[in-house]
Every structure is written in structure tokens, then in C-alpha cells.
Scaffold this motif. Structure first.
Motif, PDB file in Angstrom:
ATOM      1  N   HIS A  14     -49.380 -18.639 -69.070  1.00 34.77           N
ATOM      2  CA  HIS A  14     -49.079 -19.641 -70.082  1.00 34.77           C
ATOM      3  C   HIS A  14     -47.762 -20.364 -69.765  1.00 34.77           C
ATOM      4  CE1 HIS A  14     -48.501 -21.511 -73.989  1.00 34.77           C
ATOM      5  NE2 HIS A  14     -47.347 -20.907 -74.090  1.00 34.77           N
ATOM      6  N   SER A  15     -46.765 -19.602 -69.284  1.00 37.37           N
ATOM      7  CA  SER A  15     -45.485 -20.223 -68.930  1.00 37.37           C
ATOM      8  C   SER A  15     -45.654 -21.190 -67.761  1.00 37.37           C
ATOM      9  CB  SER A  15     -44.468 -19.131 -68.571  1.00 37.37           C
ATOM     10  OG  SER A  15     -44.239 -18.286 -69.673  1.00 37.37           O
ATOM     11  N   PRO A  28     -45.427  -9.311 -76.847  1.00 39.91           N
ATOM     12  CA  PRO A  28     -45.614 -10.333 -77.877  1.00 39.91           C
ATOM     13  C   PRO A  28     -45.834 -11.711 -77.240  1.00 39.91           C
ATOM     14  CG  PRO A  28     -43.748  -8.926 -78.393  1.00 39.91           C
ATOM     15  CD  PRO A  28     -44.148  -8.598 -76.999  1.00 39.91           C
ATOM     16  N   ARG A  29     -46.535 -12.569 -77.965  1.00 42.90           N
ATOM     17  CA  ARG A  29     -46.766 -13.926 -77.473  1.00 42.90           C
ATOM     18  C   ARG A  29     -45.457 -14.727 -77.406  1.00 42.90           C
ATOM     19  NH1 ARG A  29     -51.965 -16.179 -77.981  1.00 42.90           N
ATOM     20  NH2 ARG A  29     -53.535 -14.726 -78.780  1.00 42.90           N
ATOM     21  N   LEU A  30     -45.409 -15.670 -76.493  1.00 44.21           N
ATOM     22  CA  LEU A  30     -44.337 -16.664 -76.410  1.00 44.21           C
ATOM     23  C   LEU A  30     -42.948 -16.033 -76.349  1.00 44.21           C
ATOM     24  CD1 LEU A  30     -45.695 -19.296 -78.937  1.00 44.21           C
ATOM     25  CD2 LEU A  30     -45.801 -19.384 -76.448  1.00 44.21           C
ATOM     26  N   ILE A  31     -42.745 -15.162 -75.319  1.00 40.40           N
ATOM     27  CA  ILE A  31     -41.415 -14.589 -75.129  1.00 40.40           C
ATOM     28  C   ILE A  31     -40.746 -15.119 -73.863  1.00 40.40           C
ATOM     29  CG2 ILE A  31     -41.991 -12.471 -76.385  1.00 40.40           C
ATOM     30  CD1 ILE A  31     -42.305 -11.103 -73.636  1.00 40.40           C
ATOM     31  N   ARG A  85     -37.804 -10.743 -82.436  1.00 36.73           N
ATOM     32  CA  ARG A  85     -39.183 -10.275 -82.337  1.00 36.73           C
ATOM     33  C   ARG A  85     -39.293  -9.045 -81.441  1.00 36.73           C
ATOM     34  NH1 ARG A  85     -41.981 -15.016 -79.861  1.00 36.73           N
ATOM     35  NH2 ARG A  85     -43.816 -13.635 -79.887  1.00 36.73           N
ATOM     36  N   LEU A  86     -38.571  -9.050 -80.304  1.00 35.50           N
ATOM     37  CA  LEU A  86     -38.622  -7.899 -79.404  1.00 35.50           C
ATOM     38  C   LEU A  86     -38.024  -6.657 -80.047  1.00 35.50           C
ATOM     39  CD1 LEU A  86     -37.700  -9.483 -75.939  1.00 35.50           C
ATOM     40  CD2 LEU A  86     -39.961  -8.878 -76.824  1.00 35.50           C
ATOM     41  N   GLN A  87     -36.960  -6.829 -80.811  1.00 32.65           N
ATOM     42  CA  GLN A  87     -36.354  -5.672 -81.481  1.00 32.65           C
ATOM     43  C   GLN A  87     -37.267  -5.115 -82.571  1.00 32.65           C
ATOM     44  OE1 GLN A  87     -32.285  -6.599 -82.679  1.00 32.65           O
ATOM     45  NE2 GLN A  87     -31.584  -5.722 -80.741  1.00 32.65           N
TER      46      GLN A  87
END
Length: 592
Positions: free
Chosen positions: A441-442, A475-478, A552-554
Motif C-alpha cells: 500500500h505504501s 495496524p493499517r496505515l502505519i 495506535r501502536l501503543q
């Protein structure tokens, strides 16, 4: 809830356990004293030490003999007579040639007479294609025994060779392995296997006992006694000791259907193991009667343990099992009170406290835990939803510019990439995706930006995914938000030679994903402020961009994971994501 106290001290568990342990220990203690007086363990230990000492002594003696024979071979392999015969025999007169042969035969006789274990000694002259030996003088062709030691040229020194139920020691001329040199000559000794096997018989003097020499490759063995099946069993036992890195000692091994006491030791110099085995009953003799006492002890102990176990089950295990069952129900989410036991002892108190704990736990879960889960889930959804609109604004602006410029080809390609982008966003409801899909995606996002920025202006390099990380759930979009930040804040005003590097590295069961640019607009004050925002855990701040992904990661993995920033080697910002490595594979432990 009132708690009734036990009426009498004797009704509690403690005195009952004391009486039970006394009933178990008393008979074992009395019979154990008798066994200690008989001293079986002491006798067994001394006999085991004696067997191990014999193995050590014999192996040391055998190594001394082997080293002496090897030393003679290495000494005569550089002998002038052998070298002259091998290299300049065509320039020697018949008399000189005959005298050299006689001197070599005398030296071979010296080697043969150096040890009782030597059966014969030979010199295989490959340049003459002849063999001199103590048994056949000189032959017209190379003796067939050369086949046994021909592989000595592959070694850097002497070796032991097994061929057609015969054992040889051999060494090649040390210059034969030099570049451009041909094979010249080999000195060899054939060992007298009959003498070796007879000497093995002297290690043990018990009935049904014996000793063996087994080499490390398990392709030959010498038996002082025993059969082929015992050789196989002992070789398997030695392989297990090798895996455990225990190359000497004493142990009990089942051989030929019965238990034997086995002493073993490895010779690292010559690559074989010496094993001596003796049936324990042959060593212990009359101590067999002491074993009968042990059986008596076992039967008595078994009867006592059975009776004790049943009584203990009635006293302790039954209510304890009910309590364990209650805890398992709690683990499964069924928080039900337990029925109080009939006995008026400590278990009554435990059951009552357990029921009180269940009541309080229900209140805590309802008032605290469920509310926290709802708040955390709501915050996660809110943070994820902040990224998509931000990217949507930028893409429609780019599409507007391309359409206005009538660049239809770019509009087509841009629309295709944009469709792939939104397909990735909306194709399922899962919050987590494979890391390979996130990187793909990136790359799609970079293709979209390449339409906006010429490739010659900004170049993006993606590193290889570490092995085993493709299916790792994240997670999406990181990753894409950091590439977007590099374009927008680091390189947007740069006219050429812009560069973005995306790297992925495994280290100590953690995956590190870094995005670095060579922008020139990063100020130390801005970097310090961003580091402070990442460290801030307040809930009133707005989470966008870097802070969005960090939060979000945390939430997803815990406080030790997330995002860190610093100035990169290229001068711009370097953003690093730390995630736990959640895959069945293992990567390389490299540092970033």
C-alpha cells in the motif's frame, strides 16, 4: 457474613497432615537405616570407580602406543632413503637402489617390532608403483593394501583407516599436498586386531562382561567380548552422550535385553571410544539380598501411600478440586459463588472468602474494566479515522491539478493507483493487515506521489522485508503517513536530489521500520518539540500524523512500542517504528 471457628484444634487440617506424614516417614526411616548399614550404595560406588579407572588406564596406555606408532611413521616419512627411492631412483645404480631398499626394509622391521599391536609395516611408493613391506619384501606392483590408505592424501597428517575387517595407521609424504605435486609415497601400519581384542578381554574379569573399541564414525569396532547387537546398542548410547557433550563417565545401559553398568571414555586424538560393560549383579554379588529388602520397603511404602492418598483425597483434594473448578469458571467468565463445604475447617474460610471476592470482582469489572475497554476501543477507532480524510484531501487536489493540465495519461494512472488505495482501505473490516500488504500500500502511495513529483526530483528506496515478516499482522496505515510527511514537510520545496529511504530490520525479536529523508528544513527546536509530544501521554492533545500512529501502536502492542524520531544521517528526519515480531519465523539479529 459471619465465619464460624473450628470447635477443636484437632479438627483442623494441620494435625491431620502431621499424623499422615509420620505414618509415611516412620517405616521408610526404619528400613532405610538398615539399608544404610548394609552399605550397598558405598559398594556400588567403589566398584564403579574401579571399572572407570580400568577404562582410563587402558585407554591411556593404548593412546601412548598409538602415539608412539604415529611418531615412528611421521619420523620415517621424511627418511632420506624413502625419499631417494621415490624421487631419484632412476638416477641410482642397481647397487645403490638395492641398498636403499634393504635399509627401508630394516626400518619397516623396526616399526613392526616397536609394538605388540603392529602386525606389519609397509611403504607404498607411488612414483615406482611398488610396495615394500615386512611381509612381502618388495612387490612388482602396488599392493592391494594401498586401497585401504589411499584416502590419506585428503588429510593433513596421519590417520586411522578400516578396510575389509583390517585396521591401518598411515601417513603420506608431507609435500604431496602442495600445489603441482603428485602423490609420492605412503607409510602404513596394519594393527594386529587379534592382539587388540585379546587385550580388551583383560579390562574386566567378570562373567558376561567385556570391552569394546568403537570409532567416532561408527563404521568399525573391536570386541573383547559381546555380539553385533551389543555393538549397535553401545554405538547408539555413545551417540546420545555425544549430543549431550558427555564423552566420558559411567552409566547404566540396557544391553542384549539386560541392564549393564557401562564405563566409557572418548579419545579425541584418535577418534574412538573405549567402552567396558559389566552386569551389576556380577559386581555386587551377595548384595542381591539387600535388593529384597528394597522390594519389601517398596511394597510397604506403596500400601501406606495408597491409604494415605485416599485419606488425603477425602480431607484435602476433594474441597481443593472444587475450589480449582471455581477458579476455572472465573477464567471462563462464569463468576458464580461456590457451595460451602460441610467440614468446619480452613476450607470453609477459603470458600467464604472466594465468594466474597466474586461479589467484589463483579462490581470492579462492571464499573472499571468494561468502561476502560469501551474508552480504549473508541479512542482507537477515532485515531484510525483521522488518517483517511487527510490523505483524501491531498489526492483530490492532485487529481484536480492533473485534469486542469489535460494530462489524461497521468489522470488514468493516478485514478488506477487511487482505486487500489481505497480498495486497500475498504476491502474488509479488519483493523490488522499483513505487513506485506501495508508495504505494498505504501508503494502504491509512492506511485501516486510520483505523478505529483517527478522521479528525478524525489527518489524513494524501499528495503527488503526480513524473512518471516510478510504475514506479520500490523495496524493499517502505519507506514504511509511517514512517507507522506517526508513529501510534505521535508522534500516538497526541494527541486532535485530528494530522497526517502524505507528500511525494515529485525533485532532481538523486534521489528524496526524506519522512514528517513534528506530534507533541509528540519530544525532542532521542531525535533525537540516532536520528541516531547511523543513522550506526552495526556489525553487532551490532538493525535495526528506521527502522534496518531504512535498512539495506535501503543494501544495495540503496549507502552514499550511505538514511534521515535531523530535527525538521520542524510540530514533530514528519521522516524522509527518499533513493533513486536509476531511470526513463526526468526529473522537476523542486526542493529539499525
Amino acid at each position: 457474613m459471619s465465619i464460624r471457628r473450628p470447635r477443636q484444634w484437632r479438627l483442623t487440617i494441620f494435625p491431620k497432615l502431621i499424623i499422615a506424614f509420620l505414618l509415611v516417614i516412620a517405616p521408610i526411616y526404619v528400613i532405610g537405616l538398615q539399608m544404610n548399614r548394609l552399605g550397598e550404595s558405598s559398594v556400588r560406588e567403589e566398584l564403579s570407580k574401579s571399572l572407570k579407572s580400568k577404562v582410563d588406564f587402558y585407554l591411556n596406555s593404548l593412546e601412548v602406543e598409538n602415539e608412539r606408532m604415529m611418531s615412528l611413521l611421521q619420523r620415517y616419512v621424511v627418511d632420506k632413503d624413502v625419499q631417494h627411492l621415490a624421487f631419484i631412483s632412476n638416477t641410482m645404480t642397481i647397487g645403490e637402489w638395492s641398498e636403499a631398499v634393504l635399509r627401508i626394509q630394516d626400518k619397516l622391521e623396526v616399526i613392526k617390532g616397536s609394538s605388540l599391536y603392529v602386525k606389519s609395516a609397509s611403504a607404498h611408493i607411488l612414483t615406482l608403483k611398488r610396495t615394500l613391506s615386512t611381509e612381502k619384501s618388495i612387490s612388482d606392483t602396488l599392493d592391494e593394501e594401498y586401497e585401504a590408505v589411499a584416502s590419506v592424501y585428503e588429510r593433513k597428517g596421519p590417520g586411522i583407516f578400516y578396510w575389509k575387517d583390517r585396521l591401518f595407521l598411515a601417513v603420506a609424504y608431507p609435500g604431496s599436498d602442495l600445489p603441482g605435486m603428485q602423490e609420492t609415497f605412503v607409510l602404513s601400519i596394519e594393527l594386529n586386531l587379534e592382539t587388540l581384542e585379546q587385550s580388551l578381554l583383560t579390562i574386566t574379569d567378570y562373567d558376561n562382561s567385556g570391552a569394546m573399541l568403537i570409532n567416532s564414525e561408527r563404521n568399525w569396532s573391536l570386541k573383547g567380548n559381546g555380539n553385533a547387537e551389543m555393538v549397535t546398542e553401545l554405538a547408539h548410547f555413545l551417540d546420545e552422550r555425544t549430543e549431550l557433550e558427555t564423552r566420558e563417565g559411567i552409566s547404566q545401559v540396557s544391553l542384549d535385553g539386560s541392564l549393564h553398568l557401562v564405563a566409557f571414555k572418548h579419545s579425541p586424538t584418535f577418534g574412538y571410544d573405549l567402552v567396558a560393560y559389566v552386569p551389576p549383579e556380577q559386581m555386587l554379588g551377595s548384595i542381591e539380598k539387600y535388593r529384597n529388602l528394597l522390594w519389601m520397603l517398596s511394597f510397604i511404602s506403596l500400601a501406606i501411600v495408597v491409604a494415605y492418598s485416599y485419606w488425603l483425597y477425602r480431607l484435602i483434594r476433594k474441597p481443593l478440586y472444587k475450589m480449582i473448578s471455581g477458579f476455572r469458571k472465573v477464567e471462563a467468565g462464569l463468576m458464580e459463588p461456590m457451595v460451602l463445604p460441610k467440614s468446619n475447617d480452613e476450607f470453609m474460610y477459603l470458600f467464604q472468602r472466594f465468594n466474597m471476592m466474586m461479589d467484589k470482582l463483579k462490581v470492579l469489572i462492571h464499573e472499571v474494566y468494561e468502561q476502560k475497554i469501551r474508552a480504549q476501543s473508541s479512542e482507537l477507532k477515532q485515531l484510525q479515522s483521522q488518517i483517511n480524510p487527510h490523505f483524501l484531501y491531498n489526492t483530490y487536489f492532485i487529481l484536480y491539478r492533473l485534469a486542469k493540465m489535460n494530462d489524461n495519461d497521468s489522470v488514468v494512472r493516478f485514478s488506477q493507483h487511487l482505486g487500489e488505495y481505497f480498495q486497500y482501505i475498504t476491502r474488509n473490516a479488519s483493523d490488522d493487515v499483513p505487513l506485506e500488504a501495508e508495504i505494498r500500500h505504501s508503494r502504491t502511495y509512492v506511485e501516486i506521489q510520483n505523478i505529483r513529483f517527478a522521479k528525478s526530483r524525489i527518489e524513494v528506496d524501499f528495503g527488503e522485508l526480513p524473512e518471516g515478516c510478510k504475514d506479520m499482522k500490523v495496524p493499517r496505515l502505519i507506514v504511509q503517513p511517514f512517507i507522506e510527511n517526508a513529501y510534505q514537510y521535508g522534500l516538497e520545496s526541494r527541486r532535485k536530489d530528494g530522497r526517502i529511504i524505507v528500511a525494515m530490520v529485525l533485532s532481538n525479536d523486534n521489528l524496526f521500520i524506519s522512514v528517513e529523508d534528506n530534507g533541509e528544513k528540519l530544525k532542532d527546536a521542531d525535533l525537540l518539540k516532536l520528541e516531547g509530544d511523543l513522550a506526552e501521554k495526556g489525553k487532551d492533545m490532538e493525535f495526528t500524523g506521527v502522534l496518531n500512529v504512535h498512539r495506535r501502536l501503543q494501544i495495540r502492542f503496549g507502552a514499550e512500542y511505538g514511534v521515535s524520531v531523530k535527525r538521520g544521517e542524510m540530514g533530514g528526519m528519521r522516524v522509527t517504528l518499533k513493533l513486536p515480531f509476531e511470526s513463526s519465523g526468526k529473522g537476523n539479529n542486526n542493529e539499525i
